[in-house]
Design an enzyme around this catalytic site. Structure first.
Site, PDB file in Angstrom:
ATOM      1  N   CYS A 105       0.869  -1.174   0.000  1.00  0.00           N
ATOM      2  CA  CYS A 105       0.000   0.000   0.000  1.00  0.00           C
ATOM      3  C   CYS A 105       0.906   1.224   0.000  1.00  0.00           C
ATOM      4  O   CYS A 105       1.581   1.507   1.009  1.00  0.00           O
ATOM      5  CB  CYS A 105      -0.919   0.020   1.222  1.00  0.00           C
ATOM      6  N   MET A 145      -4.497   5.093  -5.452  1.00  0.00           N
ATOM      7  CA  MET A 145      -3.596   4.323  -4.627  1.00  0.00           C
ATOM      8  C   MET A 145      -2.165   4.815  -4.862  1.00  0.00           C
ATOM      9  O   MET A 145      -1.792   5.158  -5.980  1.00  0.00           O
ATOM     10  CB  MET A 145      -3.686   2.844  -4.964  1.00  0.00           C
TER      11      MET A 145
END
Length: 393
Positions: free
Chosen positions: A104, A317
């Protein structure tokens, strides 16, 4: 019914970029959860509140979106020249599953402040005022991330005037450097795993689509928005409220995963929800962001919309941003062409919440493209710290 006491586990709830998650020190986890396996997965799912057939995470710390159903485990690094090992788990919302297949990028921002605040950085490296560079080993993908954390008064600076589209309030700017972010594998040269900048993929029920498939930051499948009936200015309701659209984009993701060699059969995609990502790109066009703010076409190089865990992401993201910047820097990819072609070392793209600028340094080595680093600015903040409670057993 037998009553079970609740475990009390030290934890920190943090925002990083446009995501948030529950952070743990490895040493604070119960013994059974300190190693990968079912016990760890079960613990993290219970922390988040998954699987939840209601899709609300009412009985857990999750926020019922892909951006807020995350857990992070930090430990002293096992790698020379690094400060901490960072392991990331994307927790599925409605199924009993934790995906460990990728990073992430947003929560990478919070790893640096967490490491400083939790004693992983020697005191002599922390100035009274200045910047601490935390060298992070991203254990999911085996890559190095440099997190440049501002320090004021000997403490991590969290407040400031840096604004990040997709985050409500301003905060202190944290610069991230993703070093050698392509997944070049054991044999090398697989930033474009098919060997092509643009491929044609057969998608059941849709037909043949042009696609750029890249592994920088995170494995990502890019297609042209116009080829699938969009213009790249879509916001979440246009996609997430349309079951046919979600099915179409998942079919593209599966077809791309097969072509990239990430899965061997379509049914394997269900157990690899976090990767690859699928995104659609379009030339710059004005639109109103989800906040209502107008984004003029001249403020961006292209528009990009990306899917995360089966839904259109509310912003972008961090890892997909690396993929966007890298692909934009390589002449001839769909991302590069949507941005107007040519060469570039940075790109500003429009996403549902606004805009983001990301830099990438690429070069051709022995005829194959490689990326040496990608750079972006984010912010992070501690939301809560203390203990999370989980029913024992």
């Amino acid at each position: 019914m037998t009553a079970h006491p609740q475990l009390r586990i030290p934890a920190t709830y943090m925002r990083g970029g446009t995501s948030k998650g529950v952070f743990f020190r490895l040493e604070d986890l119960p013994d059974a959860a300190r190693a990968p396996g079912p016990a760890r997965d079960a613990l993290l799912m219970r922390v988040i509140g998954s699987p939840d057939p209601y899709g609300k995470h009412t009985d857990g710390m999750g926020g019922a979106t892909s951006s807020t159903s995350k857990c992070v485990i930090i430990s002293a690094s096992t790698q020379p020249g690094h400060d901490v090992d960072y392991l990331y788990g994307q927790v599925s919302i409605d199924t009993a599953f934790v995906d460990w297949s990728g990073n992430c990028g947003n929560l990478s921002t919070a790893v640096g402040p967490f490491a400083i605040a939790n004693g992983f950085i020697p005191a002599e490296r922390i100035p009274q005022d200045g910047t601490v560079t935390v060298r992070v080993w991203q254990a999911n993908i085996g890559k190095t991330i440099l997190v440049h954390v501002p320090v004021t008064g000997g403490q991590v600076q969290e407040t400031g005037d840096f604004e990040l589209d997709g985050v409500t309030f301003a905060a202190a700017e944290i610069v991230l450097e993703f070093l050698d972010p392509s997944d070049d594998g054991d044999a090398g040269g697989a930033m474009f795993p098919t060997g092509n900048l643009v491929d044609e993929i057969e998608v059941p029920g849709i037909g043949t689509l042009k696609a750029t498939m890249i592994t920088a930051g995170i494995p990502t499948v890019f297609v042209n928005a116009a080829d699938i009936g969009y213009d790249g200015t879509e916001l979440q309701p246009a996609i997430n409220d349309d079951k046919a659209a979600l099915a179409k984009l998942e079919a593209i993701r599966v077809a791309g995963a097969l072509r990239m060699g990430l899965i061997q059969a379509p049914e394997e995609a269900a157990t690899r929800q976090h990767t690859p990502k699928v995104a659609f790109v379009a030339p710059p066009k004005a639109y109103a962001a989800s906040s209502g703010r107008q984004v003029p076409a001249e403020a961006i190089d292209l528009n990009v919309r990306a899917m995360s865990m089966g839904k259109l992401h509310h912003a972008m993201m961090g890892t997909a941003s690396v993929a966007i910047a890298t692909a934009a820097a390589v002449p001839g990819t769909l991302v590069n062409l949507a941005a107007g072609g040519g060469t570039r070392d940075a790109v500003r793209f429009g996403h549902p919440s606004g805009t983001l600028r990301v830099g990438a340094s690429v070069a051709q080595v022995d005829g194959q493209w490689t990326v040496t680093r990608a750079v972006m600015s984010r912010s992070a903040r501690v939301l809560m710290e203390g203990w999370v409670r989980v029913p024992q057993g």
